[in-house]
Design a protein around this motif. Sequence first.
Motif, PDB file in Angstrom:
ATOM      1  N   THR A  68       0.870  -1.276  -0.105  1.00  0.00           N
ATOM      2  CA  THR A  68      -0.012   0.003   0.137  1.00  0.00           C
ATOM      3  C   THR A  68       0.862   1.281   0.051  1.00  0.00           C
ATOM      4  O   THR A  68       0.718   2.316  -0.925  1.00  0.00           O
ATOM      5  N   TRP A  71       2.878   1.330  -3.461  1.00  0.00           N
ATOM      6  CA  TRP A  71       2.168   1.762  -4.331  1.00  0.00           C
ATOM      7  C   TRP A  71       1.762   3.121  -4.510  1.00  0.00           C
ATOM      8  O   TRP A  71       1.870   4.039  -5.240  1.00  0.00           O
ATOM      9  N   THR A  72       1.440   3.673  -3.167  1.00  0.00           N
ATOM     10  CA  THR A  72       0.764   5.092  -3.264  1.00  0.00           C
ATOM     11  C   THR A  72       1.997   6.142  -3.286  1.00  0.00           C
ATOM     12  O   THR A  72       1.845   6.912  -4.167  1.00  0.00           O
ATOM     13  N   ARG A  73       3.118   5.887  -2.742  1.00  0.00           N
ATOM     14  CA  ARG A  73       4.402   6.641  -3.158  1.00  0.00           C
ATOM     15  C   ARG A  73       4.880   6.538  -4.656  1.00  0.00           C
ATOM     16  O   ARG A  73       5.291   7.503  -4.835  1.00  0.00           O
ATOM     17  N   SER A  74       4.594   5.481  -5.219  1.00  0.00           N
ATOM     18  CA  SER A  74       5.133   5.476  -6.646  1.00  0.00           C
ATOM     19  C   SER A  74       4.288   6.096  -7.428  1.00  0.00           C
ATOM     20  O   SER A  74       4.740   6.430  -8.757  1.00  0.00           O
ATOM     21  N   LEU A  75       3.069   6.775  -7.122  1.00  0.00           N
ATOM     22  CA  LEU A  75       2.265   7.500  -8.099  1.00  0.00           C
ATOM     23  C   LEU A  75       2.972   8.743  -8.426  1.00  0.00           C
ATOM     24  O   LEU A  75       2.678   9.533  -9.534  1.00  0.00           O
ATOM     25  N   TRP A  76       3.789   9.204  -7.306  1.00  0.00           N
ATOM     26  CA  TRP A  76       4.561  10.617  -7.599  1.00  0.00           C
ATOM     27  C   TRP A  76       6.014  10.382  -7.704  1.00  0.00           C
ATOM     28  O   TRP A  76       6.721  11.408  -7.663  1.00  0.00           O
ATOM     29  N   THR A  77       6.354   9.176  -7.549  1.00  0.00           N
ATOM     30  CA  THR A  77       7.838   8.849  -7.254  1.00  0.00           C
ATOM     31  C   THR A  77       8.312   7.858  -8.477  1.00  0.00           C
ATOM     32  O   THR A  77       8.095   6.653  -8.013  1.00  0.00           O
ATOM     33  N   ARG A  81       8.306   2.855  -9.292  1.00  0.00           N
ATOM     34  CA  ARG A  81       7.206   2.047 -10.032  1.00  0.00           C
ATOM     35  C   ARG A  81       7.730   0.707 -10.473  1.00  0.00           C
ATOM     36  O   ARG A  81       6.957  -0.232 -10.681  1.00  0.00           O
ATOM     37  N   ALA A  86       5.105  -2.000  -5.540  1.00  0.00           N
ATOM     38  CA  ALA A  86       4.333  -1.206  -6.330  1.00  0.00           C
ATOM     39  C   ALA A  86       3.596  -1.943  -7.398  1.00  0.00           C
ATOM     40  O   ALA A  86       2.476  -1.478  -7.677  1.00  0.00           O
ATOM     41  N   TRP A  90      -0.610  -2.696  -8.325  1.00  0.00           N
ATOM     42  CA  TRP A  90      -1.415  -2.548  -9.577  1.00  0.00           C
ATOM     43  C   TRP A  90      -1.795  -3.988  -9.934  1.00  0.00           C
ATOM     44  O   TRP A  90      -3.051  -4.160 -10.569  1.00  0.00           O
TER      45      TRP A  90
END
Length: 276
Positions: A68, A71-77, A81, A86, A90
Amino acid sequence: MIGWMEAVVLGLLQGLTEFLPISSSAHIRVASAFFGWKDPGAAFTAVIQLGTEAAVLIYFRKDIWEITSTWTRSLWTPALRSHIAARMGWYVILGSIPIALLGLLLKDQIEGVFRDLRLVGTTLILFGLVLWFADRTARNKLTLAKHLNVPHSVVYGFAQAAALIPGVSRSGGTITAGLLLDYRREEAARYSFLLAIPAVLASGLYELSEIGGAETPAWGPTILATVISFIVGYAAVAWFLRYISTHSFTGFVVYRLALGFLVILAVTLGWIPALG
């Protein structure tokens, strides 16, 4: 209306069978028929599954937190990804789409014809044989970290959606898919449990509004069954993951076949009704 004793029995069954590839929803349906109880319905089954899902959330809390948060941090980092946590986020989202769509489209069938014990017995047998074939032919070498991808998560997702029919088994269907894709038994089971989280939580929360109505179980017995399923489920998931690391699924297959034939025989001889 479900009584307190029924709640205890059904809660125990839910906790014991949710994580085993033998279908908890089939056991709740079959036990109710053999005891002469009214079918508790899909809403009751979905709600008490929240108990066993709470057990998964606690047992896999470290994995869930890592997935969680990463994945959340990968949305802007962007650098995150490619991290397996991450990507796993998905894959769980993608694998949850089939059961979400089919669950909404087939709601009437799920609450009606899918609960016919003749169908339940048949699916116990057929999917038991598929599990046996998958277990016998699987090479048990792939890992989630290295090999899970979009096509595989879609296959897992449709296997999970098949469990909308009692008798298929959510864990049984997804673990079978994993074995057919050549994942290790414990890896297939781990992803199966993680993949179930969104579907079970969404289904259970959605069906909460149905509890307490004129034709549905009361809140008290439902809560009792849910609590029992949580306690028993936590022990069951810990045991199951240890068991499959050194054992095959043959015992579960034999059990599925025996139960499936017993259900069909009982309906054919008029011992229990196919519906109701």
